[in-house]
Design a protein around this motif. Sequence first.
Motif, PDB file in Angstrom:
ATOM      1  N   ASN A   1       0.824  -1.113  -0.132  1.00 59.39           N
ATOM      2  CA  ASN A   1      -0.114  -0.087  -0.056  1.00 59.39           C
ATOM      3  C   ASN A   1       0.879   1.250   0.100  1.00 59.39           C
ATOM      4  O   ASN A   1       1.895   1.294   0.916  1.00 59.39           O
ATOM      5  CB  ASN A   1      -0.900  -0.063   1.313  1.00 59.39           C
ATOM      6  N   VAL A   2       0.493   2.301  -0.968  1.00 57.89           N
ATOM      7  CA  VAL A   2       1.289   3.491  -0.851  1.00 57.89           C
ATOM      8  C   VAL A   2       0.277   4.345  -0.625  1.00 57.89           C
ATOM      9  O   VAL A   2      -0.730   4.848  -1.297  1.00 57.89           O
ATOM     10  CB  VAL A   2       1.703   3.883  -2.360  1.00 57.89           C
ATOM     11  N   HIS A   3       0.461   5.170   0.636  1.00 61.09           N
ATOM     12  CA  HIS A   3      -0.410   5.896   1.201  1.00 61.09           C
ATOM     13  C   HIS A   3       0.172   7.655   0.540  1.00 61.09           C
ATOM     14  O   HIS A   3       1.026   7.858   0.933  1.00 61.09           O
ATOM     15  CB  HIS A   3      -0.404   6.080   2.715  1.00 61.09           C
ATOM     16  N   ILE A   4      -0.838   8.304   0.131  1.00 61.38           N
ATOM     17  CA  ILE A   4      -0.608   9.366  -0.622  1.00 61.38           C
ATOM     18  C   ILE A   4      -1.186  10.361   0.203  1.00 61.38           C
ATOM     19  O   ILE A   4      -2.337  10.712   0.643  1.00 61.38           O
ATOM     20  CB  ILE A   4      -0.997   9.725  -2.075  1.00 61.38           C
ATOM     21  N   THR A   5      -0.516  11.606   0.814  1.00 58.74           N
ATOM     22  CA  THR A   5      -1.139  12.885   1.195  1.00 58.74           C
ATOM     23  C   THR A   5      -0.628  13.866   0.461  1.00 58.74           C
ATOM     24  O   THR A   5       0.472  14.112   0.081  1.00 58.74           O
ATOM     25  CB  THR A   5      -0.401  13.113   2.867  1.00 58.74           C
ATOM     26  N   TYR A   6      -1.792  14.689   0.262  1.00 60.84           N
ATOM     27  CA  TYR A   6      -1.426  16.239  -0.344  1.00 60.84           C
ATOM     28  C   TYR A   6      -2.026  17.305   0.448  1.00 60.84           C
ATOM     29  O   TYR A   6      -3.243  17.229   1.123  1.00 60.84           O
ATOM     30  CB  TYR A   6      -2.047  16.066  -1.557  1.00 60.84           C
ATOM     31  N   LYS A   7      -1.008  18.493   0.373  1.00 59.53           N
ATOM     32  CA  LYS A   7      -1.583  19.654   1.026  1.00 59.53           C
ATOM     33  C   LYS A   7      -1.337  20.887   0.073  1.00 59.53           C
ATOM     34  O   LYS A   7      -0.133  21.040  -0.462  1.00 59.53           O
ATOM     35  CB  LYS A   7      -0.838  19.745   2.377  1.00 59.53           C
ATOM     36  N   PRO A   8      -2.149  21.809   0.128  1.00 56.90           N
ATOM     37  CA  PRO A   8      -1.803  23.077  -0.548  1.00 56.90           C
ATOM     38  C   PRO A   8      -0.761  23.936   0.492  1.00 56.90           C
ATOM     39  O   PRO A   8      -0.961  23.684   1.546  1.00 56.90           O
ATOM     40  CB  PRO A   8      -2.954  23.703  -0.605  1.00 56.90           C
ATOM     41  N   ILE A   9       0.140  24.817  -0.250  1.00 51.53           N
ATOM     42  CA  ILE A   9       0.919  25.601   0.453  1.00 51.53           C
ATOM     43  C   ILE A   9       0.352  27.191   0.391  1.00 51.53           C
ATOM     44  O   ILE A   9       0.173  27.725  -0.464  1.00 51.53           O
ATOM     45  CB  ILE A   9       2.384  25.506   0.107  1.00 51.53           C
ATOM     46  N   GLN A  10       0.422  27.718   1.497  1.00 51.54           N
ATOM     47  CA  GLN A  10      -0.094  29.065   1.479  1.00 51.54           C
ATOM     48  C   GLN A  10       1.009  30.048   1.841  1.00 51.54           C
ATOM     49  O   GLN A  10       0.959  31.400   1.572  1.00 51.54           O
ATOM     50  CB  GLN A  10      -1.289  29.459   2.260  1.00 51.54           C
ATOM     51  N   ASN A  11       1.913  29.446   2.422  1.00 52.61           N
ATOM     52  CA  ASN A  11       3.212  30.377   2.909  1.00 52.61           C
ATOM     53  C   ASN A  11       4.443  29.402   3.032  1.00 52.61           C
ATOM     54  O   ASN A  11       4.208  28.372   3.309  1.00 52.61           O
ATOM     55  CB  ASN A  11       2.768  31.401   3.975  1.00 52.61           C
ATOM     56  N   GLN A  12       5.485  30.143   3.183  1.00 50.31           N
ATOM     57  CA  GLN A  12       6.885  29.517   3.398  1.00 50.31           C
ATOM     58  C   GLN A  12       6.717  28.763   4.779  1.00 50.31           C
ATOM     59  O   GLN A  12       7.253  27.761   5.197  1.00 50.31           O
ATOM     60  CB  GLN A  12       8.058  30.287   3.206  1.00 50.31           C
ATOM     61  N   LYS A  13       6.188  29.466   6.003  1.00 49.79           N
ATOM     62  CA  LYS A  13       6.108  28.747   7.004  1.00 49.79           C
ATOM     63  C   LYS A  13       5.350  27.334   7.197  1.00 49.79           C
ATOM     64  O   LYS A  13       5.708  26.590   7.697  1.00 49.79           O
ATOM     65  CB  LYS A  13       5.376  29.729   8.276  1.00 49.79           C
ATOM     66  N   MET A  14       4.316  27.420   6.291  1.00 52.48           N
ATOM     67  CA  MET A  14       3.667  26.293   5.906  1.00 52.48           C
ATOM     68  C   MET A  14       4.375  25.037   5.527  1.00 52.48           C
ATOM     69  O   MET A  14       4.246  23.882   5.977  1.00 52.48           O
ATOM     70  CB  MET A  14       2.182  26.676   5.309  1.00 52.48           C
ATOM     71  N   LEU A  15       5.202  25.534   4.568  1.00 48.25           N
ATOM     72  CA  LEU A  15       5.950  24.463   3.796  1.00 48.25           C
ATOM     73  C   LEU A  15       7.043  24.037   4.698  1.00 48.25           C
ATOM     74  O   LEU A  15       7.331  22.695   4.578  1.00 48.25           O
ATOM     75  CB  LEU A  15       6.802  25.156   2.744  1.00 48.25           C
ATOM     76  N   LYS A  16       7.542  24.671   5.638  1.00 47.83           N
ATOM     77  CA  LYS A  16       8.544  24.385   6.448  1.00 47.83           C
ATOM     78  C   LYS A  16       7.733  23.097   7.612  1.00 47.83           C
ATOM     79  O   LYS A  16       8.460  22.212   8.055  1.00 47.83           O
ATOM     80  CB  LYS A  16       8.956  25.543   7.524  1.00 47.83           C
ATOM     81  N   GLU A  17       6.574  23.443   7.901  1.00 48.11           N
ATOM     82  CA  GLU A  17       5.991  22.711   8.792  1.00 48.11           C
ATOM     83  C   GLU A  17       5.657  21.350   8.166  1.00 48.11           C
ATOM     84  O   GLU A  17       5.776  20.226   8.891  1.00 48.11           O
ATOM     85  CB  GLU A  17       4.556  23.466   9.261  1.00 48.11           C
ATOM     86  N   TYR A  18       5.197  21.222   7.022  1.00 44.85           N
ATOM     87  CA  TYR A  18       5.143  20.136   6.350  1.00 44.85           C
ATOM     88  C   TYR A  18       6.302  19.221   6.334  1.00 44.85           C
ATOM     89  O   TYR A  18       6.343  18.092   6.368  1.00 44.85           O
ATOM     90  CB  TYR A  18       4.484  20.452   4.869  1.00 44.85           C
ATOM     91  N   LEU A  19       7.444  19.993   5.809  1.00 46.12           N
ATOM     92  CA  LEU A  19       8.874  19.174   5.758  1.00 46.12           C
ATOM     93  C   LEU A  19       9.127  18.609   7.067  1.00 46.12           C
ATOM     94  O   LEU A  19       9.719  17.533   7.277  1.00 46.12           O
ATOM     95  CB  LEU A  19       9.578  20.203   4.963  1.00 46.12           C
ATOM     96  N   ASP A  20       8.969  19.399   8.322  1.00 49.80           N
ATOM     97  CA  ASP A  20       9.284  19.015   9.406  1.00 49.80           C
ATOM     98  C   ASP A  20       8.555  17.812   9.785  1.00 49.80           C
ATOM     99  O   ASP A  20       9.029  17.034  10.631  1.00 49.80           O
ATOM    100  CB  ASP A  20       9.276  20.272  10.516  1.00 49.80           C
ATOM    101  N   ASP A  21       7.074  17.831   9.546  1.00 46.88           N
ATOM    102  CA  ASP A  21       6.231  16.651  10.029  1.00 46.88           C
ATOM    103  C   ASP A  21       6.667  15.449   9.240  1.00 46.88           C
ATOM    104  O   ASP A  21       6.860  14.373   9.724  1.00 46.88           O
ATOM    105  CB  ASP A  21       5.086  17.050   9.631  1.00 46.88           C
ATOM    106  N   SER A  22       7.131  15.578   7.912  1.00 46.46           N
ATOM    107  CA  SER A  22       7.561  14.576   7.020  1.00 46.46           C
ATOM    108  C   SER A  22       8.885  13.896   7.649  1.00 46.46           C
ATOM    109  O   SER A  22       9.024  12.620   7.563  1.00 46.46           O
ATOM    110  CB  SER A  22       7.823  14.902   5.686  1.00 46.46           C
TER     111      SER A  22
END
Length: 202
Positions: free
Chosen positions: A90-111
């Motif tokens: 199983n390949v679990h795919i998650t997708y999120k839109p980015i609204q600002n660079q702070k949000m991108l950093k949070e996504y990367l940190d979570d990953s």
Amino acid sequence: MSRPKKFRITPFTAWLVAGFFLGLLGCQQEYQPKPLGYNRLILPEHEYRSLPDSLPYMFEYSKHATLLSDTSRIRERFWVEIYYPTIKANVHITYKPIQNQKMLKEYLDDSYTLTAKHQIKAYAINEAITKTPSGKTAVIAELEGEVPSQFQFTVTDSTKNFMRGALYFNTKVANDSLAPAIEFMKKDIMHLINTLAWKQGK
């Protein structure tokens, strides 16, 4: 009164008696079942098809897999699972839109945190940063050892879109035995990454 006859034990009789008692002792030993082996995998050819148009992204996934809705507790609208019934992958795919660079950093940190959780069982986590043919940044993580997820990735355009994927096998078979299936899945996931495109306006 006649005297009782003497009973003589011949060497052959002694051998039979000894064998009988040894057999009894052997039957009293605790039975240890042999571990089940993993049947030889017959993997199909790599063939692909496109995602349905209802998602904000597009990529090609295996014709031998089934596209499922997200089954996690979060149940996000644009999250999907790509299930391979033959090899129980199983390949679990998650997708999120980015609204600002702070949000991108949070996504990367979570990953990074989600991948790092496997360090307890992993004896190696190999990460590589690469560019897809369309210029997106992808971070590939290969995990070695008896880990539940052997391959993970993130892909982003750094401004509007972020995707994460993780491979899992729904089996208790050791990863050494799963090696051919893992390699097969890596090729399919890399094809997914290299064909990924965002749909503008969604």
